[in-house]
Scaffold this motif. Sequence first.
Motif, short mmCIF file in Angstrom:
data_model
loop_
_atom_site.label_atom_id
_atom_site.label_comp_id
_atom_site.label_asym_id
_atom_site.label_seq_id
_atom_site.Cartn_x
_atom_site.Cartn_y
_atom_site.Cartn_z
N GLN A 179 0.83 -1.21 0.00
CA GLN A 179 0.00 0.00 0.00
C GLN A 179 0.86 1.26 0.00
O GLN A 179 0.56 2.24 -0.70
CB GLN A 179 -0.93 -0.01 1.23
N HIS A 180 1.93 1.26 0.77
CA HIS A 180 2.85 2.41 0.77
C HIS A 180 3.50 2.58 -0.61
O HIS A 180 3.67 3.71 -1.09
CB HIS A 180 3.93 2.22 1.83
N LYS A 227 2.24 1.70 -3.49
CA LYS A 227 1.22 2.23 -4.41
C LYS A 227 1.04 3.73 -4.23
O LYS A 227 0.90 4.48 -5.21
CB LYS A 227 -0.11 1.50 -4.19
N SER A 228 1.04 4.20 -3.00
CA SER A 228 0.88 5.63 -2.73
C SER A 228 1.99 6.45 -3.37
O SER A 228 1.73 7.55 -3.89
CB SER A 228 0.87 5.88 -1.21
N TYR A 229 3.19 5.93 -3.35
CA TYR A 229 4.34 6.64 -3.91
C TYR A 229 4.37 6.55 -5.44
O TYR A 229 4.53 7.55 -6.14
CB TYR A 229 5.63 6.05 -3.33
N ALA A 238 3.72 9.62 0.41
CA ALA A 238 3.21 10.33 -0.77
C ALA A 238 3.80 11.74 -0.86
O ALA A 238 3.95 12.28 -1.96
CB ALA A 238 1.69 10.41 -0.72
#
Length: 434
Positions: free
Chosen positions: A104-105, A107-109, A171
């Motif tokens: 998830q981290h 994907k955010s980046y 992000a």
Amino acid sequence: MLSVIGFNLADTLFIAQLGVEELAAISFTPAIIFSLSSLTIGLGIGLSVVISKVTGENMENERKKVCSYSILLSLIFSCLFAFLGAMTIEPVFSLLGASGAVLQHTKSYMLIWYLSMPLLVLPIVGNSAVRGIGNAQFPAMLMLFSSLLNLALDPILIFGLGSVFEGMGIAGAAWASVIARLISTLIAVYYLYYRMNLLTFSIPPLQQIWSVWRRVLKIALPVGTTRVLTPLSMGVVTMIIAQHGNAAVAAFGVGSRIESVSMIFITGLSVIIGPFIGQNLSHRLFVRVQTAINYSIRFSVIWGVLNALFFVLFASLLSALFSDDPQVIAYSAFYLYVVPISLIGLACQIIASSCCNPLGEPYTALKLGVIRMWVFCIPIVLAADYLNGFHGIIIGLLIANILSGVVAVVMLKRAENKVLSREAQDNGKTVSIN
């Protein structure tokens, strides 16, 4: 690439303060980021080599066409890969080994990074055009400015400003890069159009555009393919390391990012050696070509020795700057003790590949990349992982780098001798071949 490396090191330094999961997440991204950046640099090198051979006072319009149509090609490429990348974040990074909160981290980046990809591409390709006509100062200053701006924005957007602005976490690092690259892009366009007169916005016949694209792609395709093999091999190594846990991935990310920064002199040399050889070949200055190649290899060896000594002294200290997790520090320190010894080999392979392109031997450079990845790196790392886990993997990288360096120097000298002998005969002269 220097700017990309600087951005990623700054991001890693600040994201590491968020925790091991966030550090592991950013450590999964280099394989993709450097792969796409390498393809972009391939276009840039193709442009710089082509434009370096467009010499003469009456060739201004031709240089303008080469630069403008190459930038158009790079923008088409970047938009296509930005769309495809954004649509495939989860399956690609799951394949690399990311899962759960780490995925998830990531994907955010990466979603933000992909959507801003055109802002990464245009300055890289534009700077290559400027370097190709002999101006290396402006690209260096623009890269330095962009990296420093990103460094200043990272802590603000990641952690916030107290009650004034709430930080965005991982992000925020991506948004800091977007802002820095947007400003750099605007500066690059202004410089190319108003100062260098290298841009045209007229609509030419498609035949003219394709003529330029064909000349650039003849160099860019093998160069980009060659350069992308190294980050792809690192992606495979990341997949293998992911089996040993988030701390191992985080440590590998820290070690490889620090290693990338230590390679900036080699990366810079690899960027400028192509136009230099191209310009001198076009003027049949064969001795200068030979001298440039020989000094580049010697510099790589001397730099490699000094670089290894530096990391032997400061490996533990550098590792502790990025994390307070004992296992991450131990793993990354081991990486920095071992791998830099072999960077002489990696440096020679990078320089050899860059020299082969202007010599008209781009497929020799491609062979070097394939040999490093499929003959040395992946088989040796797989065997080393089976024998000794994470520590074996790192030792495997050392062996692969050294072997690929030796092969690269041998193949470069063969290509150099063949090309310079042919050029000298065509010119009715003899040239000393070392």
